[in-house]
Motif scaffolding. Structure first.
Motif: not given
Length: 494
Positions: A235-242
């Motif tokens: 999965l692509e990394p994301t900045d969303d903390p959840d």
């Protein structure tokens, strides 16, 4: 107290409450999906907000309109009552003079009670339209009052004012039709606004549901790719903390799974290669012993036969393990060629463990060509024959035919192996194609002669050729199982 041992235990019937609970459990509604729940949450939330705001706005507007209309009616009535009183206070008091004066001012909906006699410009707005309780309060008690009633089906404010002239009262009718029209216009506007608000809420719910479920969809696609063998999917990394927690946890799981699968594949490959050398030495020794078999005593010959059978089975197991390790490593390369399916199946059966197995070929199947790897497809047929020999009662038949629906353009060919064993239950038919299949199926369809890899290799090889394999019951109703192998094919003119 003695008990008769022959008496039967009486089981009380199921209570009505128990039957009701069972029926309710069967009719329990299906749980809605996350996307649907988010959509309904926004939709109903917008609908509730629209209804609440519309109700508050309509109530406030109605109160304001009615209050304003009531105030204007009182002012108008007292003003006109003063005119009537002035006319009745002259030297020649007469109700007709007051009527004429008021009509000249444009007042048309009123009534005057003068000394017990009623006067009104029209019968519609006469004493019969005035509620009796209002007449009593104004005429008898001398108290100014107002009341909302209906005149000819229309809501109307009736205001009564006692005049200072002896025995005189003035009543005026103020219709509320214009106020009702205003309130209807406001209500339609609020309903339209509520509809737009609900529609906007539903649209917003659709957008939010799509964005909320999208990470789950990405995770599902990644999991499906991993299940299909693409172990490097992440999965692509994301900045969303959840969502970061979901992505990191999923990727850690995928890394651990990939390392485990690769470690198991390396172990299988290493063990298979390490076993080949001593196995070849053992096989060569057995061949030497076989050459001098006649010189051995009878018991030694029996032991040698068992050793030969075990070495042969061991060789097959090692070859299967090597083939499985090649599948896991992605090192399988097919040598494709055109194969006349009828001739190919006859040759594959002739070199199998049951070379005398009858082969039946449909007339149209004699002209069918498949494109595949001869060695691997021959092993597929051999494994199905071996499975019938080991678990199917030692008796099998092979049929080559077109799929169901004769007369359709031929795009596939069926290779069918029927055995006469115990059969495979429907709920367990997918398990026999798993590696090292054990459990309920193994108890009926495996023995010490099999390692549980033959049918797993059949499934792997068939899928590499763009086909599929499944199990069904014998069509003749006899005990046994039918293995159906479906491969892409085309009909040619011979």
């Amino acid at each position: 107290m003695s008990v008769d041992p022959t008496s039967e235990l009486v089981v009380p019937p199921t209570t009505a409450w128990g039957r009701l609970r069972e029926r309710a459990a069967r009719w329990q509604p299906r749980r809605l999906g996350l996307r649907t729940r988010i959509f309904l949450m926004f939709g109903f939330g917008a609908l509730f907000l629209a209804v609440f705001l519309a109700t508050v706005a309509y109530t406030f507007t109605r109160s304001s309109v009615v209050t304003e209309r009531d105030r204007a009616a009182l002012e108008q009535t007292y003003r006109n009552a003063q005119v009537a009183q002035n006319e009745l206070s002259t030297n020649n008091p007469s109700a007709s003079a007051a009527l004429d004066r008021l009509r000249s001012l444009g007042v048309s909906r009123f009534a005057i009670n003068y000394r017990g006699a009623w006067s009104a410009p029209t019968a519609q707005y006469g004493p019969d339209a005035i509620p009796q309780s209002l007449q009593t309060r104004v005429i008898d008690d001398g108290t100014p009052s107002r009341m909302i009633t209906r005149v000819d089906g229309q809501p109307t404010i009736v205001v009564g004012v006692p005049l200072t002239v002896t025995q005189a009262s003035y009543f005026e009718f103020v219709p509320l039709s214009d106020a009702a029209s205003t309130l209807n216009s406001v209500l339609l506007s609020l309903l339209f606004a509520g509809f737009i608000t609900t529609l906007a809420g539903a649209l917003l719910g659709t957008l939010v549901a799509g964005r909320a479920v999208r990470p789950l969809g990405d995770a599902a696609q990644a999991a499906q790719a991993i299940a299909g063998g693409r172990l490097d999917t992440r999965l692509e990394p994301t900045d969303d903390p959840d969502l970061r927690l979901l992505a990191n946890t999923f990727n850690d799981m995928a890394n651990a799974l990939q390392q485990r699968v690769e470690r198991d594949a390396r172990f299988t490959s290493d063990v298979s290669h390490e076993l080949r050398s001593p196995l070849m030495t053992l096989a060569a020794s057995v061949e030497v012993m076989q050459a001098r078999r006649e010189e051995m005593p009878e018991r030694a010959q029996a032991a040698l036969d068992l050793l030969v059978a075990d070495v042969t089975r061991f060789q097959g197991l090692v070859e299967d393990l090597l083939e499985i390790s090649r599948f896991d490593a992605g090192a399988i390369r097919l040598n494709l060629e055109d194969l006349l399916v009828a001739e190919f199946v006859r040759q594959a059966v002739a070199v199998s463990s049951m070379p005398h197995t009858p082969v039946t070929v449909a007339e149209r199947a004699e002209r069918v060509v498949i494109r595949g790897d001869r060695r691997r497809l021959a092993r597929v047929v051999a494994n199905l024959i071996d499975n019938a020999r080991l678990h199917g009662g030692g008796d099998a038949t092979v049929t080559v035919s077109e799929p169901d629906g004769e007369g359709d353009p031929l795009g596939h060919i069926w290779i069918i192996v029927d055995d006469r064993g115990a059969g495979v239950p429907v709920e367990e038919r997918h398990l026999v194609f798993e590696r090292f299949a054990r459990g309920a199926v193994a108890g009926r369809r495996s023995s010490s002669d099999g390692a549980g890899l033959g049918l797993a290799l059949v499934d792997e090889h068939v899928r590499m050729h763009g086909g599929r394999v499944w199990i069904e019951d014998r069509p003749d109703g006899e005990s046994g199982a039918r293995f159906v192998l479906e491969l892409p094919a085309e009909e040619v003119q011979l």
